[in-house]
Each structure stands twice: as C-alpha cells, then as structure tokens.
Design a protein around this motif. Structure first.
Motif, short mmCIF file in Angstrom:
data_model
loop_
_atom_site.label_atom_id
_atom_site.label_comp_id
_atom_site.label_asym_id
_atom_site.label_seq_id
_atom_site.Cartn_x
_atom_site.Cartn_y
_atom_site.Cartn_z
N THR A 13 0.86 -1.18 0.00
CA THR A 13 0.00 0.00 0.00
C THR A 13 0.89 1.23 0.00
N TYR A 14 0.73 2.08 -1.03
CA TYR A 14 1.56 3.27 -1.16
C TYR A 14 0.90 4.47 -0.48
N PHE A 15 1.74 5.31 0.14
CA PHE A 15 1.28 6.53 0.80
C PHE A 15 2.10 7.72 0.32
N GLY A 16 2.40 7.78 -0.94
CA GLY A 16 3.20 8.87 -1.48
C GLY A 16 4.68 8.67 -1.24
N HIS A 17 5.17 9.14 -0.11
CA HIS A 17 6.60 9.07 0.18
C HIS A 17 7.03 7.75 0.83
N ASP A 18 6.09 6.91 1.25
CA ASP A 18 6.45 5.62 1.83
C ASP A 18 5.41 4.58 1.44
N ALA A 19 5.65 3.34 1.87
CA ALA A 19 4.72 2.25 1.57
C ALA A 19 4.68 1.28 2.75
N THR A 20 3.53 0.67 2.95
CA THR A 20 3.37 -0.39 3.94
C THR A 20 3.35 -1.71 3.19
N ILE A 21 4.17 -2.65 3.66
CA ILE A 21 4.29 -3.95 3.02
C ILE A 21 3.72 -5.01 3.96
N GLN A 22 2.70 -5.73 3.51
CA GLN A 22 2.15 -6.86 4.26
C GLN A 22 2.92 -8.11 3.83
N LEU A 23 3.43 -8.86 4.81
CA LEU A 23 4.25 -10.03 4.51
C LEU A 23 3.77 -11.24 5.31
N ARG A 24 4.20 -12.42 4.89
CA ARG A 24 3.99 -13.66 5.65
C ARG A 24 5.33 -14.39 5.69
N LEU A 25 5.75 -14.76 6.91
CA LEU A 25 7.00 -15.50 7.04
C LEU A 25 6.85 -16.85 6.34
N GLU A 26 7.88 -17.25 5.61
CA GLU A 26 7.83 -18.49 4.84
C GLU A 26 7.73 -19.73 5.72
N HIS A 27 8.39 -19.74 6.88
CA HIS A 27 8.45 -20.97 7.66
C HIS A 27 7.16 -21.28 8.43
N ASP A 28 6.35 -20.28 8.76
CA ASP A 28 5.14 -20.59 9.54
C ASP A 28 3.93 -19.72 9.19
N GLY A 29 4.06 -18.82 8.23
CA GLY A 29 2.93 -18.00 7.81
C GLY A 29 2.59 -16.84 8.72
N PRO A 52 2.06 -13.31 10.04
CA PRO A 52 1.98 -12.02 9.33
C PRO A 52 2.93 -11.00 9.93
N VAL A 53 3.52 -10.19 9.06
CA VAL A 53 4.45 -9.13 9.46
C VAL A 53 4.13 -7.90 8.61
N VAL A 54 4.23 -6.73 9.22
CA VAL A 54 4.04 -5.47 8.50
C VAL A 54 5.35 -4.70 8.54
N ALA A 55 5.77 -4.21 7.38
CA ALA A 55 6.97 -3.37 7.29
C ALA A 55 6.60 -2.07 6.61
N ARG A 56 7.29 -1.01 6.96
CA ARG A 56 7.09 0.28 6.29
C ARG A 56 8.42 0.68 5.69
N ILE A 57 8.40 1.00 4.40
CA ILE A 57 9.63 1.41 3.73
C ILE A 57 9.46 2.82 3.22
N MET A 58 10.56 3.54 3.14
CA MET A 58 10.57 4.91 2.63
C MET A 58 10.94 4.87 1.16
N GLY A 59 10.24 5.65 0.37
CA GLY A 59 10.57 5.76 -1.04
C GLY A 59 10.16 4.54 -1.85
N THR A 60 10.69 4.47 -3.03
CA THR A 60 10.41 3.36 -3.94
C THR A 60 11.73 2.83 -4.46
N PRO A 61 11.82 1.71 -5.04
CA PRO A 61 10.71 0.83 -5.39
C PRO A 61 10.37 -0.12 -4.25
N ALA A 62 9.14 -0.53 -4.21
CA ALA A 62 8.68 -1.55 -3.26
C ALA A 62 8.63 -2.87 -3.99
#
Length: 70
Positions: free
Chosen positions: A20-36, A38-48
């Motif tokens: 999900t993009y918010f202009g200057h940053d993005a929120t990334i919804q993730l799932r750990l591979e070993h057990d599923g 959920p994790v949320v990360a926020r990154i600045m800028g692009t590319p995501a």
C-alpha cells in the motif's frame, strides 16, 4: 514496522502479500515463509517489492517480542 529491513542478506525469508503506497512511503504486508506469521513493514521511497515476491527480513535496532497466543 519502520525497523524491519527487506534486504537482509541473512534474514528470515518472507513472501510479500500486499503493498500500500502513501506517497513518500509504503506499507508492506508479509507472511513468514516458515510458519505463515503475518508481518508489516514500512519502507521509505520506492521501489517496493511486488506482491508474491520473496524477500529476506532483518531488524534494525532493539526488538521486543511476545509469545503468540491462540
């Protein structure tokens, strides 16, 4: 979410579920591979990373964890 890095060389593998993009940053919804877990990360800028991409997660700085409950 701001302490999670998506480019850790020896990090934990996770699959990108959604971006999900918010202009200057993005929120990334993730799932750990070993057990599923959920994790949320926020990154600045692009590319995501694109949904379904495999990334490796690391953490910058101190971390507090809690046991999962059902």
């Amino acid at each position: 979410p701001e302490q999670i890095r998506l480019d850790a060389q020896d990090g934990v593998p996770a699959r990108v579920v959604d971006v999900t993009y918010f202009g200057h940053d993005a929120t990334i919804q993730l799932r750990l591979e070993h057990d599923g877990t959920p994790v949320v990360a926020r990154i600045m800028g692009t590319p995501a990373p694109a949904p379904a991409s495999l990334v490796r997660l690391g953490v910058t700085g101190p971390v507090t964890t809690y046991a999962a409950t059902s």
